[in-house]
Design a protein around this motif. Structure first.
Motif, short mmCIF file in Angstrom:
data_model
loop_
_atom_site.label_atom_id
_atom_site.label_comp_id
_atom_site.label_asym_id
_atom_site.label_seq_id
_atom_site.Cartn_x
_atom_site.Cartn_y
_atom_site.Cartn_z
N GLU A 1 13.31 17.14 -36.31
CA GLU A 1 12.13 17.84 -36.06
C GLU A 1 11.65 17.66 -34.58
OE1 GLU A 1 9.41 20.66 -37.43
OE2 GLU A 1 11.04 19.85 -38.28
N LEU A 2 11.75 16.52 -34.12
CA LEU A 2 11.30 16.15 -32.74
C LEU A 2 12.15 16.88 -31.67
CD1 LEU A 2 9.55 14.50 -30.99
CD2 LEU A 2 10.91 12.46 -31.11
N VAL A 3 13.42 17.00 -32.09
CA VAL A 3 14.42 17.54 -31.04
C VAL A 3 14.22 19.05 -31.17
CG1 VAL A 3 16.80 18.23 -30.57
CG2 VAL A 3 16.32 16.03 -31.10
N LYS A 4 13.78 19.63 -32.26
CA LYS A 4 13.66 20.90 -32.43
C LYS A 4 11.97 21.50 -31.83
CE LYS A 4 12.57 24.34 -36.18
NZ LYS A 4 12.46 24.48 -37.65
N ASN A 5 11.14 20.66 -32.00
CA ASN A 5 9.96 20.93 -31.22
C ASN A 5 9.63 20.47 -29.77
OD1 ASN A 5 9.19 22.33 -33.79
ND2 ASN A 5 8.26 20.30 -34.43
N LYS A 6 10.80 19.84 -29.12
CA LYS A 6 10.46 19.45 -27.94
C LYS A 6 10.48 20.68 -26.90
CE LYS A 6 13.22 16.77 -24.58
NZ LYS A 6 13.86 18.01 -23.80
N LYS A 7 9.24 20.47 -26.15
CA LYS A 7 8.96 21.63 -25.09
C LYS A 7 8.87 21.31 -23.71
CE LYS A 7 6.78 23.98 -29.16
NZ LYS A 7 5.40 24.52 -29.68
N SER A 8 7.96 20.43 -23.44
CA SER A 8 7.58 20.11 -22.20
C SER A 8 8.94 19.49 -21.34
CB SER A 8 6.46 18.99 -22.21
OG SER A 8 6.14 18.67 -21.02
N ASN B 1 7.89 17.53 -18.75
CA ASN B 1 7.18 16.42 -18.02
C ASN B 1 7.84 15.16 -18.15
OD1 ASN B 1 4.88 14.19 -18.58
ND2 ASN B 1 4.12 15.69 -17.00
N TYR B 2 7.94 14.27 -17.10
CA TYR B 2 8.63 13.19 -17.13
C TYR B 2 8.29 12.20 -18.03
CZ TYR B 2 10.61 8.67 -15.78
OH TYR B 2 11.01 7.44 -15.86
N HIS B 3 6.60 11.99 -18.10
CA HIS B 3 6.25 11.08 -18.98
C HIS B 3 6.51 11.62 -20.59
CE1 HIS B 3 3.48 7.95 -20.34
NE2 HIS B 3 2.86 8.60 -20.98
N TYR B 4 6.47 12.83 -20.80
CA TYR B 4 6.46 13.31 -22.08
C TYR B 4 8.08 13.14 -22.44
CZ TYR B 4 7.63 17.04 -25.86
OH TYR B 4 7.81 17.35 -26.93
N GLU B 5 9.13 13.55 -21.61
CA GLU B 5 10.62 13.20 -21.70
C GLU B 5 10.60 11.69 -22.13
OE1 GLU B 5 12.94 15.42 -22.04
OE2 GLU B 5 12.21 17.36 -21.04
N TYR B 6 10.17 10.82 -21.54
CA TYR B 6 10.44 9.48 -21.55
C TYR B 6 9.69 8.93 -23.05
CZ TYR B 6 9.83 4.38 -21.51
OH TYR B 6 9.95 2.99 -21.88
N GLU B 7 8.71 9.66 -23.34
CA GLU B 7 8.30 9.09 -24.72
C GLU B 7 9.09 9.74 -25.86
OE1 GLU B 7 4.20 9.91 -25.06
OE2 GLU B 7 3.43 8.19 -24.04
N VAL B 8 9.67 10.93 -25.56
CA VAL B 8 10.36 11.76 -26.66
C VAL B 8 11.69 10.64 -26.77
CG1 VAL B 8 11.90 13.72 -27.01
CG2 VAL B 8 9.34 13.77 -26.33
N LYS B 9 12.27 10.63 -25.71
CA LYS B 9 13.59 9.78 -25.80
C LYS B 9 13.19 8.51 -26.40
CE LYS B 9 16.52 7.10 -22.72
NZ LYS B 9 16.49 6.24 -21.51
N GLU B 10 12.28 7.73 -26.17
CA GLU B 10 11.96 6.37 -26.81
C GLU B 10 11.91 6.75 -28.30
OE1 GLU B 10 9.29 2.62 -25.82
OE2 GLU B 10 8.00 4.42 -25.99
N LYS B 11 11.16 7.62 -28.63
CA LYS B 11 11.09 8.01 -30.05
C LYS B 11 12.52 8.24 -30.78
CE LYS B 11 7.19 9.56 -31.61
NZ LYS B 11 6.01 10.23 -32.04
N LEU B 12 13.12 9.22 -30.14
CA LEU B 12 14.15 9.44 -30.82
C LEU B 12 15.27 8.31 -30.70
CD1 LEU B 12 15.02 12.84 -28.70
CD2 LEU B 12 14.55 12.87 -31.24
N ASN B 13 15.48 7.49 -29.95
CA ASN B 13 16.10 6.26 -29.99
C ASN B 13 15.71 5.22 -30.93
OD1 ASN B 13 17.74 7.04 -27.92
ND2 ASN B 13 16.89 5.79 -26.39
N ASN B 14 14.08 5.20 -31.28
CA ASN B 14 13.49 4.49 -32.17
C ASN B 14 14.10 4.81 -33.64
OD1 ASN B 14 12.40 2.39 -30.84
ND2 ASN B 14 10.62 3.58 -30.62
N TYR B 15 14.13 6.22 -33.88
CA TYR B 15 14.70 6.69 -35.07
C TYR B 15 15.92 6.29 -35.42
CZ TYR B 15 10.52 9.91 -35.46
OH TYR B 15 9.41 10.12 -35.51
N THR B 16 16.83 6.42 -34.40
CA THR B 16 18.14 6.06 -34.28
C THR B 16 18.38 4.49 -34.69
OG1 THR B 16 18.87 7.86 -32.94
CG2 THR B 16 20.53 5.90 -33.04
N LYS B 17 17.50 3.66 -33.85
CA LYS B 17 17.86 2.25 -34.34
C LYS B 17 17.17 1.71 -35.69
CE LYS B 17 16.84 0.84 -29.60
NZ LYS B 17 15.87 0.34 -28.49
N LEU B 18 16.42 2.65 -36.19
CA LEU B 18 15.89 2.38 -37.63
C LEU B 18 17.02 2.61 -38.65
CD1 LEU B 18 13.74 1.51 -39.60
CD2 LEU B 18 12.69 3.78 -39.49
#
Length: 339
Positions: A231-238, A240-257
């Motif tokens: 869902e996060l990948v699907k709705n990714k829009k911006s 913006n560097y800060h936004y991109e960093y936060e999205v990457k971090e969250k995606l990686n956290n899902y993967t680690k979990l």
């Protein structure tokens, strides 16, 4: 239903309604026998059986003998604190919070935290107490990313570790929510909020997984995490560097979990396949280092040696990974920490 998995309070209530008086008398008598003598005394179980209404009223008095404030007043103060915190009224001049009271916000949070945890001991307030604790938690985590108070670390100022605060919330949701809702909620609280300087997402993951005890719940956590990741990948829009960093971090956290869930199921092949497919890092070497770090948590000596040895043929590795490989070869065991 898994007999080894404790029932939620809602499930207990639902099951009780199905029984007639004779069966209920039998259940209570059998449960009374199971309670150790000291626990019967400490929790005044005899008074509960003799006069439930009086026992319920008695529980509204704190250990110090003082009557607790009405819950609606506690809840109202939580909302007042939340609104003023986000308005930065505990940091900048304003008419809502007096200058002398602004540094006292930490004592307000600590008092509310204690009151809500005390109220959560009463079945009727568990859900509301959790919701209000979450409001406080979200303010403190937001303050770890943006200035709300004159402090660098809001949790440290309050004197409550972030992991402890997180646990106090999810343990209550675990009592009141259905399993899929509990898992989804706990993951959102974990990954949608900032961390203080003493907390890692891995700390929260390990804590959360204490409540995910059965294979069914682990698979359910994998499924829910995968859906959130998609869902996060699907709705990714911006862009913006800060936004991109936060999205990457969250995606990686899902993967680690997801990795940790598969690891607890001893399905390391699936854990590694999902990790390699979905982990986002600047290079394959960084990705490898994090994978080894995860496997070290689960003491996978042979697997770590195999992965490092195979990777060494393809990419240049940092000194720490080479030391890890050599340590295993020389000692036939894992080091306690990453090099």
């Amino acid at each position: 239903m898994n007999s080894k998995s404790p029932l939620k309070l809602a499930e207990v209530r639902a099951m009780i309604k199905k029984h007639d008086r004779k069966n209920l008398e039998f259940i209570i008598a059998q449960m009374y026998k199971m309670i150790p003598k000291d626990r019967k005394i400490d929790n005044d179980v005899n008074s509960l059986i003799e006069n439930p209404e009086k026992f319920a009223n008695k529980s509204k008095v704190s250990k110090k003998g003082k009557t607790m404030r009405p819950f609606n007043k506690v809840e109202k103060e939580v909302l007042f604190f939340e609104d003023n915190a986000y308005e930065q009224n505990y940091m900048v001049p304003n008419r809502s919070i007096k200058k002398a009271d602004r540094p006292k916000w930490r004592f307000v949070v600590k008092r509310l935290y204690k009151e809500l945890n005390e109220y959560a001991k009463q079945e009727e307030y568990i859900q509301k107490a959790a919701d209000n604790l979450l409001k406080l938690y979200e303010v403190l985590t937001y303050a770890c990313g943006y200035y709300l108070f004159r402090t660098y670390d809001a949790f440290e100022s309050v004197g409550i570790e972030q992991t402890v605060f997180y646990r106090s919330i999810i343990e209550k949701y675990n009592e009141t929510m259905e399993r899929d809702a509990f898992i989804s909620k706990s993951i959102d609280i974990m990954f949608d909020n900032y961390l203080n300087r003493n907390t890692l997402y891995s700390d929260l993951m390990i804590l959360f997984l204490e409540y995910i005890q059965t294979p069914d719940m682990l698979y359910l956590t994998i499924d829910i995490s995968e859906k959130k990741r998609q869902e996060l990948v699907k709705n990714k829009k911006s862009t913006n560097y800060h936004y991109e960093y936060e999205v990457k971090e969250k995606l990686n956290n899902y993967t680690k979990l997801i990795f940790r869930c598969y690891a607890r199921l001893y399905e390391f092949d699936n854990a590694i396949i999902d990790y390699q497919k979905n982990m986002i890092e600047s290079s394959e070497e960084v990705k490898l280092y994090i994978l080894v770090w995860l496997l070290l948590d689960y003491k996978q000596k042979d697997l770590i040696l195999k992965i490092i040895t195979e990777a060494e043929k393809k990419i240049s590795l940092r000194e720490g990974l080479i030391k890890m490989k050599n340590y295993i070869l020389e000692n036939d065991e894992l080091p306690k920490y990453m090099f």
